[in-house]
Design a protein around this motif. Structure first.
Motif, PDB file in Angstrom:
ATOM      1  N   LEU A  50      -9.532   5.490   2.003  1.00 34.29           N
ATOM      2  CA  LEU A  50      -8.387   4.671   1.603  1.00 34.29           C
ATOM      3  C   LEU A  50      -8.209   3.478   2.529  1.00 34.29           C
ATOM      4  O   LEU A  50      -7.822   2.391   2.095  1.00 34.29           O
TER       5      LEU A  50
ATOM      6  N   LEU B 125       0.079   5.393  -1.236  1.00 33.99           N
ATOM      7  CA  LEU B 125      -0.286   6.405  -0.254  1.00 33.99           C
ATOM      8  C   LEU B 125       0.640   7.610  -0.258  1.00 33.99           C
ATOM      9  O   LEU B 125       0.321   8.635   0.326  1.00 33.99           O
TER      10      LEU B 125
ATOM     11  N   VAL C 219       0.824  -1.207   0.000  1.00 32.74           N
ATOM     12  CA  VAL C 219       0.000   0.000   0.000  1.00 32.74           C
ATOM     13  C   VAL C 219       0.858   1.257   0.000  1.00 32.74           C
ATOM     14  O   VAL C 219       0.407   2.335  -0.353  1.00 32.74           O
TER      15      VAL C 219
ATOM     16  N   ASN D  10       0.645   2.340   7.319  1.00 36.31           N
ATOM     17  CA  ASN D  10      -0.519   1.453   7.272  1.00 36.31           C
ATOM     18  C   ASN D  10      -1.088   1.130   8.650  1.00 36.31           C
ATOM     19  O   ASN D  10      -1.753   0.119   8.831  1.00 36.31           O
TER      20      ASN D  10
ATOM     21  N   LYS E 167      -8.342  -0.454  -6.625  1.00 36.55           N
ATOM     22  CA  LYS E 167      -8.557  -1.582  -5.715  1.00 36.55           C
ATOM     23  C   LYS E 167      -9.832  -2.341  -6.070  1.00 36.55           C
ATOM     24  O   LYS E 167      -9.942  -3.542  -5.843  1.00 36.55           O
TER      25      LYS E 167
ATOM     26  N   SER F 152     -10.639   0.942   1.349  1.00 36.86           N
ATOM     27  CA  SER F 152     -10.202   0.299   0.110  1.00 36.86           C
ATOM     28  C   SER F 152      -9.049  -0.661   0.366  1.00 36.86           C
ATOM     29  O   SER F 152      -8.902  -1.673  -0.321  1.00 36.86           O
ATOM     30  N   ASN F 153      -8.244  -0.366   1.366  1.00 40.47           N
ATOM     31  CA  ASN F 153      -7.100  -1.218   1.681  1.00 40.47           C
ATOM     32  C   ASN F 153      -7.539  -2.587   2.176  1.00 40.47           C
ATOM     33  O   ASN F 153      -6.821  -3.571   2.029  1.00 40.47           O
ATOM     34  N   THR F 154      -8.745  -2.656   2.759  1.00 38.28           N
ATOM     35  CA  THR F 154      -9.296  -3.938   3.196  1.00 38.28           C
ATOM     36  C   THR F 154     -10.385  -4.422   2.224  1.00 38.28           C
ATOM     37  O   THR F 154     -11.190  -5.284   2.559  1.00 38.28           O
TER      38      THR F 154
END
Length: 291
Positions: free
Chosen positions: A83, A21, A17, A47, A129, A86-88
């Protein structure tokens, strides 16, 4: 064919990630550069998303901000939340948050172009994503267009390089290999002279992916090996770069029939994920090496 499909499956989850970022949330004015905000960004870029949101909320409550700056805080919190979602892969929640952020822009008059540039950048990441690659390219084009409105005294090179990096990933997944290769070469040249070792390692690994996709397996092995050697020689060791490049190199070596070295690099990947305390990554290594 199965190995190649597995490689692309792996890439969806092994891409870190961090490169997505960078440049999302710089401070917007001296008034906003508080220790709590800085700490929040430090958490975010590594993160630690729950800590980032909590610290940002503390910043919001730490002083009597004027209404405009309070709204900027709230806008940035929405960007962070979108974000994080979206990361998960909570894509619907991420879209809801980013759309709310865009709606708030209508009520903000402070640094609107800067805020809009970050919002479009974040929207493109969420679309990426969610595997909406054409839409992500359009969002990043829009984000880049806002850079032209920045004051001439402001250096936007880092932001431009970040957008090129993001677009290269989308080009790659759309099969637009030459465009991806050209974008990664721009990024590589920049990081070779100006960037961090981690960014350079990530770019080398991505260039290896391009070589793999075009069946230039020797070129892929060379790029992955360079990335691993650079990551291992760094102080401290760059374990995230080792995790992705070692697994990719393991696949290439297995294709060459060099099973012994392929296993060695798979084990190196396993060690990296253990150090990074990433059990999901360890499970993926076990699954992929079992094929």
């Amino acid at each position: 064919k199965q190995e190649k499909e597995t490689f692309y499956y792996m890439q969806r989850y092994l891409v870190g990630v961090e490169w997505m970022l960078s440049m999302i949330m710089p401070a917007f004015s001296q008034d906003l550069r508080t220790p709590l905000r800085k700490q929040s960004y430090d958490y975010f870029y590594t993160n630690q998303l729950d800590s980032a949101e909590m610290t940002f909320q503390q910043s919001l409550e730490s002083q009597d901000w004027n209404p405009e700056l309070k709204m900027v805080h709230q806008f940035e919190i929405l960007i962070m939340q979108s974000l994080a979602a979206s990361n998960t892969l909570q894509i619907q929640d991420a879209f809801s948050k980013i759309n709310t952020a865009f709606a708030k822009l209508d009520s903000i008059s402070f640094n609107v172009d800067t805020l809009a540039q970050k919002a479009w950048l974040a929207k493109g990441i969420i679309e990426f994503k969610g595997q909406q690659f054409p839409q992500s390219l359009q969002s990043w084009e829009t984000s880049g267009s806002y850079l032209k409105s920045y004051p001439a005294s402001m250096d936007t090179t880092d932001a431009y390089i970040n957008i090129q990096n993001l677009k290269a990933g989308a080009f790659f997944r759309l099969g637009r290999i030459e465009e991806a290769k050209a974008a990664y070469e721009i990024v590589y040249d920049f990081y070779l002279e100006n960037g961090s070792q981690l960014q350079l390692c990530n770019t080398l690994s991505n260039m290896g992916n391009i070589s793999f996709a075009t069946e230039d397996y020797s070129g892929a092995a060379k790029a992955y090996t360079q990335a691993i050697e650079m990551a291992e020689s760094n102080d401290p060791v760059l374990w995230p770069a080792i995790a992705s490049s070692s697994m990719n190199l393991s696949f290439v070596l297995r294709g060459f029939g060099d099973y012994e070295r392929a296993l060695q690099y798979a084990q190196k990947t396993q060690k990296a994920y253990q150090i990074l305390q990433n059990p999901a990554g360890e499970d993926k290594v076990k699954m992929l090496t079992a094929l």
